[in-house]
Design a protein around this motif. Structure first.
Motif, PDB file in Angstrom:
ATOM      1  N   ALA A   1      26.190  18.696 -31.703  1.00 39.71           N
ATOM      2  CA  ALA A   1      25.554  18.992 -30.422  1.00 39.71           C
ATOM      3  C   ALA A   1      24.191  18.324 -30.307  1.00 39.71           C
ATOM      4  O   ALA A   1      23.810  17.828 -29.229  1.00 39.71           O
ATOM      5  CB  ALA A   1      25.415  20.502 -30.251  1.00 39.71           C
ATOM      6  N   VAL A   2      23.440  18.290 -31.410  1.00 40.92           N
ATOM      7  CA  VAL A   2      22.136  17.610 -31.398  1.00 40.92           C
ATOM      8  C   VAL A   2      22.310  16.130 -31.081  1.00 40.92           C
ATOM      9  O   VAL A   2      21.537  15.537 -30.325  1.00 40.92           O
ATOM     10  CB  VAL A   2      21.423  17.817 -32.745  1.00 40.92           C
ATOM     11  N   LEU A   3      23.337  15.508 -31.660  1.00 44.59           N
ATOM     12  CA  LEU A   3      23.587  14.092 -31.391  1.00 44.59           C
ATOM     13  C   LEU A   3      24.047  13.873 -29.952  1.00 44.59           C
ATOM     14  O   LEU A   3      23.650  12.903 -29.299  1.00 44.59           O
ATOM     15  CB  LEU A   3      24.626  13.550 -32.367  1.00 44.59           C
ATOM     16  N   VAL A   4      24.905  14.755 -29.445  1.00 42.33           N
ATOM     17  CA  VAL A   4      25.442  14.583 -28.095  1.00 42.33           C
ATOM     18  C   VAL A   4      24.341  14.729 -27.057  1.00 42.33           C
ATOM     19  O   VAL A   4      24.307  14.002 -26.049  1.00 42.33           O
ATOM     20  CB  VAL A   4      26.572  15.597 -27.847  1.00 42.33           C
ATOM     21  N   VAL A   5      23.391  15.650 -27.287  1.00 44.61           N
ATOM     22  CA  VAL A   5      22.299  15.853 -26.335  1.00 44.61           C
ATOM     23  C   VAL A   5      21.480  14.573 -26.177  1.00 44.61           C
ATOM     24  O   VAL A   5      21.033  14.237 -25.073  1.00 44.61           O
ATOM     25  CB  VAL A   5      21.423  17.030 -26.787  1.00 44.61           C
ATOM     26  N   GLN A   6      21.298  13.837 -27.279  1.00 40.15           N
ATOM     27  CA  GLN A   6      20.517  12.599 -27.203  1.00 40.15           C
ATOM     28  C   GLN A   6      21.246  11.499 -26.443  1.00 40.15           C
ATOM     29  O   GLN A   6      20.608  10.550 -25.981  1.00 40.15           O
ATOM     30  CB  GLN A   6      20.193  12.107 -28.610  1.00 40.15           C
ATOM     31  N   MET A   7      22.550  11.597 -26.330  1.00 45.13           N
ATOM     32  CA  MET A   7      23.326  10.573 -25.638  1.00 45.13           C
ATOM     33  C   MET A   7      23.366  10.763 -24.123  1.00 45.13           C
ATOM     34  O   MET A   7      23.777   9.867 -23.396  1.00 45.13           O
ATOM     35  CB  MET A   7      24.761  10.550 -26.176  1.00 45.13           C
ATOM     36  N   ILE A   8      22.946  11.920 -23.632  1.00 45.91           N
ATOM     37  CA  ILE A   8      22.988  12.182 -22.193  1.00 45.91           C
ATOM     38  C   ILE A   8      21.841  11.434 -21.522  1.00 45.91           C
ATOM     39  O   ILE A   8      20.686  11.565 -21.927  1.00 45.91           O
ATOM     40  CB  ILE A   8      22.874  13.691 -21.915  1.00 45.91           C
TER      41      ILE A   8
ATOM     42  N   PRO B   1      15.619  17.555 -30.093  1.00 50.90           N
ATOM     43  CA  PRO B   1      16.823  17.041 -30.781  1.00 50.90           C
ATOM     44  C   PRO B   1      16.545  15.836 -31.662  1.00 50.90           C
ATOM     45  O   PRO B   1      17.021  15.767 -32.800  1.00 50.90           O
ATOM     46  CB  PRO B   1      17.771  16.694 -29.613  1.00 50.90           C
ATOM     47  N   PHE B   2      15.783  14.882 -31.162  1.00 50.70           N
ATOM     48  CA  PHE B   2      15.465  13.708 -31.983  1.00 50.70           C
ATOM     49  C   PHE B   2      14.596  14.096 -33.173  1.00 50.70           C
ATOM     50  O   PHE B   2      14.753  13.555 -34.282  1.00 50.70           O
ATOM     51  CB  PHE B   2      14.757  12.660 -31.131  1.00 50.70           C
ATOM     52  N   THR B   3      13.656  15.027 -32.967  1.00 52.32           N
ATOM     53  CA  THR B   3      12.798  15.468 -34.068  1.00 52.32           C
ATOM     54  C   THR B   3      13.615  16.152 -35.158  1.00 52.32           C
ATOM     55  O   THR B   3      13.393  15.930 -36.359  1.00 52.32           O
ATOM     56  CB  THR B   3      11.729  16.435 -33.535  1.00 52.32           C
TER      57      THR B   3
END
Length: 310
Positions: free
Chosen positions: A143-150, A185-187
């Motif tokens: 989920a952390v990775l997917v949030v960065q892709m939006i 998320p990136f942090t």
């Protein structure tokens, strides 16, 4: 009387025979000696690096140069490469503007909240994901990775309506909340890599010596994550300091503007763009970033050296 034949003469050493003369040793290669081909490649690589460095520094120089030029010099067809006979009136114009100081205070407040919030939430979340095994851990990482892709533009309408419903438009709290959602998320992902690099055996040894789990985290893991915390804080600071599009949507009042929005006040459809003031404001806007990098670079180097010695 018998005649004794003389012993055969060994062949002379040389390129024709390929035999080395006995008792002769070849000189060992000198340490640090470079082949002519490698030296040429090194010169070419250094020249290319210098060209790329100058190309990267030229926009910064052009910003400073334009900030000190007069309006007449800026409007000339022939570019003025050096601010000979320039002026500092553009800096005086920016520094005497109350709107500049209001935007500076708002940008600093938002950046401070975002950096502190991202470090606190990102640090403990990265520790949980790296050190503990719990149900839903893999799904949370995905989920952390997917949030960065939006794409950020896809969330503007929902974010605006959310802040409008909570009464947080044109406020430091509202913008800090949006920037935290984009930075955390990136942090987390960045700090998780640094936490994974710290051996868990160090914490186990500290707990055997009497430390609690939290004490082992704070006394052992936290000091070793100095470089990761600094890198993450710089990202969070820059993400909130230079952001423009989201602030353009959420900050609709002229009294509540960040520095990127304030710079747009010098250009418009019904007025001539004041490039001197824009470049002077951009230079002053970059000063806190330069000071931060200079301060953090020294502390990062000293922290890494101290951690290696310990």
């Amino acid at each position: 009387m018998t005649t004794v034949a003389p012993p055969p003469t060994p062949p002379a050493a040389g390129p024709a025979t390929g035999v080395r003369a006995p008792g002769l040793r070849t000189a060992p290669p000198r340490l640090g000696a470079r082949r002519p081909g490698r030296r040429g490649l090194s010169v070419v690589a250094n020249a290319v690096a210098v060209v790329f460095g100058l190309a990267w520094l030229f926009p910064v120089y052009w910003m400073l140069n334009t900030a000190f030029l007069t309006d007449r010099q800026i409007q000339q067809r022939v570019p003025v490469l050096f601010p000979v006979g320039g002026t500092g009136s553009h800096f005086a114009q920016v520094l005497s503007s109350p709107a500049f100081w209001s935007a500076m205070r708002m940008s600093l407040a938002i950046a401070l909240v975002v950096v502190l919030g991202a470090m606190v939430f990102g640090f403990f979340a990265s520790l949980a994901l790296s050190r503990f095994r719990f149900r839903g851990r893999t799904q949370l990482i995905v989920a952390v990775l997917v949030v960065q892709m939006i794409p950020a533009e896809a969330l503007f309408i929902s974010q605006y309506r959310m802040l409008d419903g909570w009464g947080l438009l044109n406020s430091v709290a509202g913008m800090s909340l949006l920037y935290l959602g984009a930075s955390i998320p990136f942090t987390i992902w960045m700090l998780k890599g640094f936490v994974d690099g710290v051996p868990v055996e160090l914490e186990e040894a500290a707990m055997l010596d009497g430390c609690s789990r939290m004490g082992a985290f704070l006394r052992i893991t936290f000091p070793l994550l100095g470089s990761g915390l600094v890198a993450s804080s710089i990202f969070a600071f820059l993400a909130s300091w230079n952001e423009y599009t989201l602030a353009l949507v959420a900050l609709t009042s002229d009294d509540s503007r960040t520095l990127p929005l304030w710079l747009t006040s010098f250009s418009g459809q019904n007025q001539v763009t004041d490039w001197g003031a824009i470049m002077a404001g951009s230079t002053l806007m970059a000063v806190p970033v330069v000071i931060l990098f200079m301060t953090v670079q020294k502390r990062m180097a000293s922290g890494l050296t101290a951690g290696a010695v310990k």
